[in-house]
Design a protein around this motif. Sequence first.
Motif, PDB file in Angstrom:
ATOM      1  N   TRP A  28     -16.962  44.578  16.911  1.00 45.43           N
ATOM      2  CA  TRP A  28     -18.355  44.717  16.464  1.00 45.43           C
ATOM      3  C   TRP A  28     -19.307  44.844  17.655  1.00 45.43           C
ATOM      4  O   TRP A  28     -20.234  45.655  17.633  1.00 45.43           O
ATOM      5  N   LEU A  29     -19.063  44.053  18.715  1.00 51.08           N
ATOM      6  CA  LEU A  29     -19.963  44.050  19.873  1.00 51.08           C
ATOM      7  C   LEU A  29     -19.780  45.269  20.777  1.00 51.08           C
ATOM      8  O   LEU A  29     -20.751  45.774  21.336  1.00 51.08           O
ATOM      9  N   SER A  30     -18.549  45.710  20.957  1.00 50.76           N
ATOM     10  CA  SER A  30     -18.301  46.855  21.840  1.00 50.76           C
ATOM     11  C   SER A  30     -17.138  47.690  21.296  1.00 50.76           C
ATOM     12  O   SER A  30     -16.007  47.591  21.770  1.00 50.76           O
ATOM     13  N   PRO A  31     -17.439  48.510  20.303  1.00 52.14           N
ATOM     14  CA  PRO A  31     -16.376  49.257  19.620  1.00 52.14           C
ATOM     15  C   PRO A  31     -15.634  50.266  20.506  1.00 52.14           C
ATOM     16  O   PRO A  31     -14.413  50.380  20.402  1.00 52.14           O
ATOM     17  N   ASP A  32     -16.348  50.997  21.355  1.00 51.84           N
ATOM     18  CA  ASP A  32     -15.674  52.025  22.159  1.00 51.84           C
ATOM     19  C   ASP A  32     -14.683  51.423  23.159  1.00 51.84           C
ATOM     20  O   ASP A  32     -13.531  51.877  23.232  1.00 51.84           O
ATOM     21  N   PRO A  33     -15.084  50.416  23.946  1.00 50.00           N
ATOM     22  CA  PRO A  33     -14.090  49.814  24.842  1.00 50.00           C
ATOM     23  C   PRO A  33     -12.904  49.189  24.096  1.00 50.00           C
ATOM     24  O   PRO A  33     -11.765  49.254  24.562  1.00 50.00           O
ATOM     25  N   MET A  34     -13.163  48.613  22.936  1.00 51.25           N
ATOM     26  CA  MET A  34     -12.067  48.012  22.175  1.00 51.25           C
ATOM     27  C   MET A  34     -11.119  49.074  21.623  1.00 51.25           C
ATOM     28  O   MET A  34      -9.920  48.830  21.488  1.00 51.25           O
ATOM     29  N   MET A  35     -11.641  50.265  21.312  1.00 60.06           N
ATOM     30  CA  MET A  35     -10.772  51.346  20.856  1.00 60.06           C
ATOM     31  C   MET A  35      -9.855  51.777  21.997  1.00 60.06           C
ATOM     32  O   MET A  35      -8.666  52.052  21.790  1.00 60.06           O
ATOM     33  N   ILE A  36     -10.378  51.803  23.224  1.00 63.57           N
ATOM     34  CA  ILE A  36      -9.559  52.156  24.383  1.00 63.57           C
ATOM     35  C   ILE A  36      -8.467  51.107  24.593  1.00 63.57           C
ATOM     36  O   ILE A  36      -7.305  51.433  24.825  1.00 63.57           O
ATOM     37  N   VAL A  37      -8.839  49.826  24.510  1.00 63.97           N
ATOM     38  CA  VAL A  37      -7.867  48.745  24.673  1.00 63.97           C
ATOM     39  C   VAL A  37      -6.793  48.824  23.593  1.00 63.97           C
ATOM     40  O   VAL A  37      -5.593  48.715  23.869  1.00 63.97           O
ATOM     41  N   THR A  38      -7.207  49.035  22.349  1.00 67.72           N
ATOM     42  CA  THR A  38      -6.255  49.131  21.246  1.00 67.72           C
ATOM     43  C   THR A  38      -5.319  50.318  21.441  1.00 67.72           C
ATOM     44  O   THR A  38      -4.112  50.201  21.222  1.00 67.72           O
ATOM     45  N   GLY A  39      -5.859  51.448  21.869  1.00 63.26           N
ATOM     46  CA  GLY A  39      -5.024  52.618  22.143  1.00 63.26           C
ATOM     47  C   GLY A  39      -3.988  52.326  23.211  1.00 63.26           C
ATOM     48  O   GLY A  39      -2.826  52.722  23.098  1.00 63.26           O
TER      49      GLY A  39
END
Length: 86
Positions: A28-39
């Motif tokens: 919720w706070l930082s969706p783009d960086p978390m998408m990179i981490v998840t990827g």
Amino acid sequence: MKLDAGRFALAAALVTAITFTICAALVWLSPDPMMIVTGSMVHANLTGMRWTLTPGNYLTGLLAWTIVSGLIAWFWGGLYNRLLRS
């Protein structure tokens, strides 16, 4: 030493619920960086995807992960106790 499978399952379920909530807050706070981490975690390029984080999705995921982790921990605890007898 025998393991209390029920308490072990409850502890695992609580840790999962807390971890899931922290993860959802980070999305919720930082969706783009978390998408990179998840990827990176799943060895995939997810940069073109977007998160869908709604209260309903959060509660459904929280409930599902908590129940599943509790059941798995209960199974492990029971298996551990059974292996102690042999």
